[in-house]
Design a protein around this motif. Structure first.
Motif, PDB file in Angstrom:
ATOM      1  N   ASP A   2      14.129  -1.573  -6.577  1.00  0.00           N
ATOM      2  CA  ASP A   2      13.919  -1.522  -5.078  1.00  0.00           C
ATOM      3  C   ASP A   2      13.440  -2.748  -4.605  1.00  0.00           C
ATOM      4  N   ASP A   3      13.651  -3.255  -3.538  1.00  0.00           N
ATOM      5  CA  ASP A   3      13.499  -4.469  -2.742  1.00  0.00           C
ATOM      6  C   ASP A   3      12.073  -4.376  -1.993  1.00  0.00           C
ATOM      7  N   TYR A   4      11.051  -4.855  -2.618  1.00  0.00           N
ATOM      8  CA  TYR A   4       9.693  -4.875  -1.876  1.00  0.00           C
ATOM      9  C   TYR A   4       8.990  -6.350  -2.402  1.00  0.00           C
ATOM     10  N   LYS A   5       8.131  -6.723  -1.460  1.00  0.00           N
ATOM     11  CA  LYS A   5       7.390  -8.076  -1.852  1.00  0.00           C
ATOM     12  C   LYS A   5       6.389  -7.619  -2.099  1.00  0.00           C
ATOM     13  N   LYS A   6       5.713  -8.597  -2.888  1.00  0.00           N
ATOM     14  CA  LYS A   6       4.147  -8.435  -3.575  1.00  0.00           C
ATOM     15  C   LYS A   6       3.286  -7.659  -2.666  1.00  0.00           C
ATOM     16  N   TYR A 111      13.395  -3.054 -13.580  1.00  0.00           N
ATOM     17  CA  TYR A 111      12.482  -2.071 -13.622  1.00  0.00           C
ATOM     18  C   TYR A 111      11.622  -2.505 -12.292  1.00  0.00           C
ATOM     19  N   GLU A 112      11.061  -1.381 -11.429  1.00  0.00           N
ATOM     20  CA  GLU A 112      10.387  -1.502 -10.314  1.00  0.00           C
ATOM     21  C   GLU A 112       8.904  -1.648 -10.467  1.00  0.00           C
ATOM     22  N   LEU A 113       8.474  -0.916 -11.610  1.00  0.00           N
ATOM     23  CA  LEU A 113       7.119  -0.895 -11.975  1.00  0.00           C
ATOM     24  C   LEU A 113       6.644  -1.012 -13.364  1.00  0.00           C
ATOM     25  N   LEU A 114       5.686  -1.932 -13.505  1.00  0.00           N
ATOM     26  CA  LEU A 114       4.941  -2.366 -14.872  1.00  0.00           C
ATOM     27  C   LEU A 114       3.524  -1.210 -15.162  1.00  0.00           C
ATOM     28  N   ILE A 115       3.504  -1.053 -16.215  1.00  0.00           N
ATOM     29  CA  ILE A 115       2.180  -0.238 -16.898  1.00  0.00           C
ATOM     30  C   ILE A 115       1.607  -1.200 -17.788  1.00  0.00           C
ATOM     31  N   ILE A 116       0.206  -1.275 -17.430  1.00  0.00           N
ATOM     32  CA  ILE A 116      -0.701  -2.199 -18.463  1.00  0.00           C
ATOM     33  C   ILE A 116      -1.938  -1.708 -18.590  1.00  0.00           C
ATOM     34  N   THR A 140       3.256 -11.799 -11.756  1.00  0.00           N
ATOM     35  CA  THR A 140       4.450 -11.106 -11.239  1.00  0.00           C
ATOM     36  C   THR A 140       4.328 -10.570  -9.816  1.00  0.00           C
ATOM     37  N   ASP A 141       5.581 -10.431  -9.278  1.00  0.00           N
ATOM     38  CA  ASP A 141       5.696  -9.705  -8.045  1.00  0.00           C
ATOM     39  C   ASP A 141       5.966  -8.463  -8.003  1.00  0.00           C
ATOM     40  N   LEU A 142       6.086  -7.866  -9.410  1.00  0.00           N
ATOM     41  CA  LEU A 142       6.251  -6.420  -9.477  1.00  0.00           C
ATOM     42  C   LEU A 142       4.983  -5.542  -9.339  1.00  0.00           C
ATOM     43  N   ALA A 143       5.092  -4.331  -9.058  1.00  0.00           N
ATOM     44  CA  ALA A 143       4.103  -3.315  -8.834  1.00  0.00           C
ATOM     45  C   ALA A 143       3.616  -3.078 -10.265  1.00  0.00           C
ATOM     46  N   ILE A 144       2.301  -3.019 -10.232  1.00  0.00           N
ATOM     47  CA  ILE A 144       1.574  -2.557 -11.398  1.00  0.00           C
ATOM     48  C   ILE A 144       0.773  -1.464 -11.338  1.00  0.00           C
ATOM     49  N   MET A 145       0.902  -0.388 -12.308  1.00  0.00           N
ATOM     50  CA  MET A 145      -0.198   0.451 -12.525  1.00  0.00           C
ATOM     51  C   MET A 145      -1.007   0.306 -13.849  1.00  0.00           C
ATOM     52  N   TYR A 146      -2.305   0.301 -13.462  1.00  0.00           N
ATOM     53  CA  TYR A 146      -3.326   0.112 -14.674  1.00  0.00           C
ATOM     54  C   TYR A 146      -3.335   1.597 -15.520  1.00  0.00           C
ATOM     55  N   TYR A 147      -3.372   1.525 -16.677  1.00  0.00           N
ATOM     56  CA  TYR A 147      -3.425   2.360 -17.712  1.00  0.00           C
ATOM     57  C   TYR A 147      -4.845   2.543 -18.352  1.00  0.00           C
ATOM     58  N   ASN A 148      -5.570   3.658 -17.728  1.00  0.00           N
ATOM     59  CA  ASN A 148      -7.057   3.622 -18.220  1.00  0.00           C
ATOM     60  C   ASN A 148      -7.097   4.943 -19.229  1.00  0.00           C
ATOM     61  N   ILE A 164      -9.768  -2.575  -9.778  1.00  0.00           N
ATOM     62  CA  ILE A 164      -8.536  -2.774 -10.024  1.00  0.00           C
ATOM     63  C   ILE A 164      -7.630  -2.451  -9.125  1.00  0.00           C
ATOM     64  N   VAL A 165      -7.790  -1.577  -8.361  1.00  0.00           N
ATOM     65  CA  VAL A 165      -6.610  -1.268  -7.376  1.00  0.00           C
ATOM     66  C   VAL A 165      -6.744  -1.896  -6.086  1.00  0.00           C
ATOM     67  N   GLU A 166      -7.884  -2.655  -6.106  1.00  0.00           N
ATOM     68  CA  GLU A 166      -7.981  -3.638  -4.649  1.00  0.00           C
ATOM     69  C   GLU A 166      -7.167  -4.873  -4.973  1.00  0.00           C
ATOM     70  N   ILE A 167      -6.220  -5.150  -6.509  1.00  0.00           N
ATOM     71  CA  ILE A 167      -5.479  -6.140  -6.528  1.00  0.00           C
ATOM     72  C   ILE A 167      -4.247  -5.979  -5.731  1.00  0.00           C
ATOM     73  N   GLU A 168      -3.735  -7.114  -5.295  1.00  0.00           N
ATOM     74  CA  GLU A 168      -2.835  -6.893  -4.516  1.00  0.00           C
ATOM     75  C   GLU A 168      -1.705  -5.982  -4.949  1.00  0.00           C
ATOM     76  N   ASN A 169      -0.997  -6.389  -5.965  1.00  0.00           N
ATOM     77  CA  ASN A 169       0.286  -5.677  -6.472  1.00  0.00           C
ATOM     78  C   ASN A 169      -0.007  -4.494  -7.516  1.00  0.00           C
ATOM     79  N   VAL A 170      -1.295  -4.234  -7.615  1.00  0.00           N
ATOM     80  CA  VAL A 170      -1.915  -2.802  -8.564  1.00  0.00           C
ATOM     81  C   VAL A 170      -1.554  -1.580  -7.596  1.00  0.00           C
ATOM     82  N   VAL A 171      -0.706  -0.698  -7.857  1.00  0.00           N
ATOM     83  CA  VAL A 171      -0.444   0.511  -6.881  1.00  0.00           C
ATOM     84  C   VAL A 171      -1.011   1.810  -7.438  1.00  0.00           C
TER      85      VAL A 171
END
Length: 185
Positions: A2-6, A111-116, A140-148, A164-171
């Motif tokens: 998907d085309d999105y900016k950070k 891939y559209e989304l990274l998990i870390i 990275t410009d990709l969206a990130i989901m944090y794995y708690n 964590i979710v205040e970080i720009e590309n953490v979704v």
């Protein structure tokens, strides 16, 4: 991809991360190698159940038992079989170089989304984890989901997860700590 900016990642995620997602299990053959045919069959079966997407090499995918090359191969097979079905690439590791290699590979594969999750050896304090995620997000410009999850050695509380979710590309957060008191705004 998907085309999105950070800076649009959070808005993009509101339409992408919907419904039920599943965790893909990594099947192995008798020799201990990834069972590609079994993996492809599993993906098709999970898709047929009506799930909206899946995670590649999350906890159930046994990422910790795979080499970097095996993880990259797994990511390639999953993305190839998934086609337009959304999948997220789990890139957790204790080595920043390996995280960057997995992250770059995920981007190459669209891939559209990274998990870390937290590096499961060195970080033990929430502030260290937050700084780690900030550092990764800057590369990275990709969206990130944090794995708690306790499997990474550090479970963040609601206040830390809000940081964590205040970080720009953490979704978002994949919440697997089983802490009933966590509610992220």
């Amino acid at each position: 991809m998907d085309d999105y900016k950070k800076n649009e990642a959070k808005e993009w995620a509101r339409s992408f991360l919907v419904g039920q997602w599943s965790t893909l299990v990594t099947p192995f053959d008798e020799s201990g190698s990834i069972d590609e045919r079994g993996l492809r069959n599993n993906i098709e079966y999970i898709k047929s159940l009506g799930t909206n997407g899946a995670g590649c090499s999350w906890g159930m995918g046994e990422f910790w038992s795979l080499s970097i090359n095996e993880r990259k191969n797994l990511m390639s097979i999953v993305k190839d079989q998934a086609k337009d079905w959304p999948v997220a690439a789990h890139i957790s590791h204790t080595s920043l170089n390996d995280i960057f290699e997995l992250m770059d590979h995920a981007k190459e594969l669209n891939y559209e989304l990274l998990i870390i999750g937290a590096p499961y050896f060195a970080t033990r304090k929430p502030d260290q984890v937050i700084e780690f995620v900030k550092y990764i997000s800057q590369h990275t410009d990709l969206a990130i989901m944090y794995y708690n999850s306790p499997q990474f050695g550090t479970v963040l509380n609601a206040n830390d997860l809000n940081s964590i979710v205040e970080i720009e590309n953490v979704v978002g957060v994949k919440e697997a700590s089983f802490n009933k008191e966590i509610s992220v705004s």
